[in-house]
Design an enzyme around this catalytic site. Structure first.
Site, PDB file in Angstrom:
ATOM      1  N   CYS A   1       0.839  -1.203   0.000  1.00 30.77           N
ATOM      2  CA  CYS A   1       0.000   0.000   0.000  1.00 30.77           C
ATOM      3  C   CYS A   1       0.873   1.251   0.000  1.00 30.77           C
ATOM      4  CB  CYS A   1      -0.915   0.000   1.226  1.00 30.77           C
ATOM      5  SG  CYS A   1      -1.948   1.470   1.362  1.00 30.77           S
TER       6      CYS A   1
ATOM      7  N   CYS B   1      -0.376   4.067   2.312  1.00 29.95           N
ATOM      8  CA  CYS B   1      -0.079   3.814   3.726  1.00 29.95           C
ATOM      9  C   CYS B   1       1.383   4.088   4.067  1.00 29.95           C
ATOM     10  CB  CYS B   1      -0.399   2.365   4.081  1.00 29.95           C
ATOM     11  SG  CYS B   1      -2.030   1.780   3.586  1.00 29.95           S
ATOM     12  N   ASP B   2       2.285   3.594   3.219  1.00 29.27           N
ATOM     13  CA  ASP B   2       3.693   3.524   3.604  1.00 29.27           C
ATOM     14  C   ASP B   2       4.632   4.436   2.835  1.00 29.27           C
ATOM     15  OD1 ASP B   2       2.962   1.587   5.438  1.00 29.27           O
ATOM     16  OD2 ASP B   2       3.302  -0.063   4.034  1.00 29.27           O
TER      17      ASP B   2
END
Length: 320
Positions: free
Chosen positions: A136, A139-140
């Protein structure tokens, strides 16, 4: 008519299921959450969550789900940890069959079975998941500021996420097993014009290498002519698609999209009256912890509305 044991059964204990359970328990419904493992879902193996509202400094995936579970427990959410072998969603009373043979019944069901990223299934992928291997970019991505990273895939998602990652990384190498991308032309043009993106064509990854302390350090690659090489990176984003956790769902009863995700309306209602879906199992574009939790809340409120419009099991007797 068969009497239901519960007003609501929630299938799955990730962010969507826990939020639905919190709302239902707080709303004093007779509710049961069934989860085959520990509550928390995929978030449990997420090293760090940096974009969930209310945690300004970020929070580990384990701690976030521990807090969600504790919040639901505060309102007395009943949980059962068991493997479901069959679901029957037709009729006014739905049934859930457990591996033990026990059959649970409810007037309504919320499906929160989630999804899983498609994996490369190569050495090092599991070992470095959350420590350089990600699925993701939203997300990261911010963890890789000014670093050199790789993206695996050639579809719309992979190229969109590669473009997103250029906001943070110094260099993004897109590794694709074919000689051309499958993404739309406009995305391809944007990627080809972005000076931070390089491409490795006709190439597959044989192994992800690193150390316990540093995480991912390099990739072992194999090219179409059989040659091998290594690529130094500190992170790799595997973006080759996601698959719904729909193995136990009666797909002949539910309306799903072409890839097996459940189609709902904006109130999380499925094609079956009394059955709702929330979280990553839904057919949608964005799959984030925050919208899974929001969908869990919406689904539970829809359940309350549905139950409020149903005839009571027993006639009301105010004289008692």
């Amino acid at each position: 008519m068969q009497q239901a044991q519960y007003q609501l059964i929630i299938v799955g204990g990730g962010p969507a299921g826990l939020t639905a359970g919190l709302y239902a328990a707080r709303g004093r419904l007779k509710v049961l959450l069934v989860e085959k493992g520990a509550t928390g879902g995929q978030v449990l193996v997420t090293d760090w969550v940096d974009n969930y509202p209310g945690f300004a400094e970020g929070v580990s995936g384990f701690d976030l789900m521990d807090k969600m579970t504790a919040h639901a427990d505060r309102f007395g959410l009943e949980k059962k940890f068991a493997v479901i072998t069959a679901l029957d969603l037709a009729g006014d009373v739905k049934s859930v069959t457990l591996e033990s043979g026990e059959i649970l019944t409810a007037k309504t069901i919320i499906l929160c079975t989630g999804a899983k990223p498609r994996r490369l299934d190569i050495p090092g992928e599991y070992e470095y998941s959350g420590r350089g291997v990600s699925y993701c970019a939203t997300c990261d991505g911010p963890f890789y500021r000014n670093q050199e990273i790789a993206v695996v895939g050639g579809g719309n998602t992979a190229i969109q996420e590669a473009l997103h990652l250029t906001k943070f990384a110094a260099k993004v190498t897109v590794i694709h097993r074919r000689s051309e991308l499958r993404a739309t032309k406009i995305l391809q043009e944007k990627a080809f014009c972005n000076q931070k993106i390089d491409f490795l064509w006709n190439t597959r990854i044989l192994e992800i290498r690193g150390t316990k302390t540093a995480g991912v350090e390099e990739l072992l690659l194999q090219h179409y002519n059989g040659d091998q090489s290594t690529l130094k990176v500190t992170g790799i984003f595997v973006l080759i698609g996601i698959a719904p956790n729909n193995d136990l769902l009666p797909l002949d009863q539910l309306h799903t999209d072409s890839t097996g995700f459940i189609v709902t309306d904006e109130e999380m209602a499925t094609s079956i009256p009394g059955v709702y879906a929330a979280g990553d199992i839904r057919s949608k574009r964005s799959r984030q912890i925050v919208n899974a939790a929001g969908e869990g809340a919406v689904a539970e409120l829809s359940v309350e509305h549905y139950l409020g419009n149903q005839a009571p099991d027993q006639p009301l007797n105010c004289s008692e």
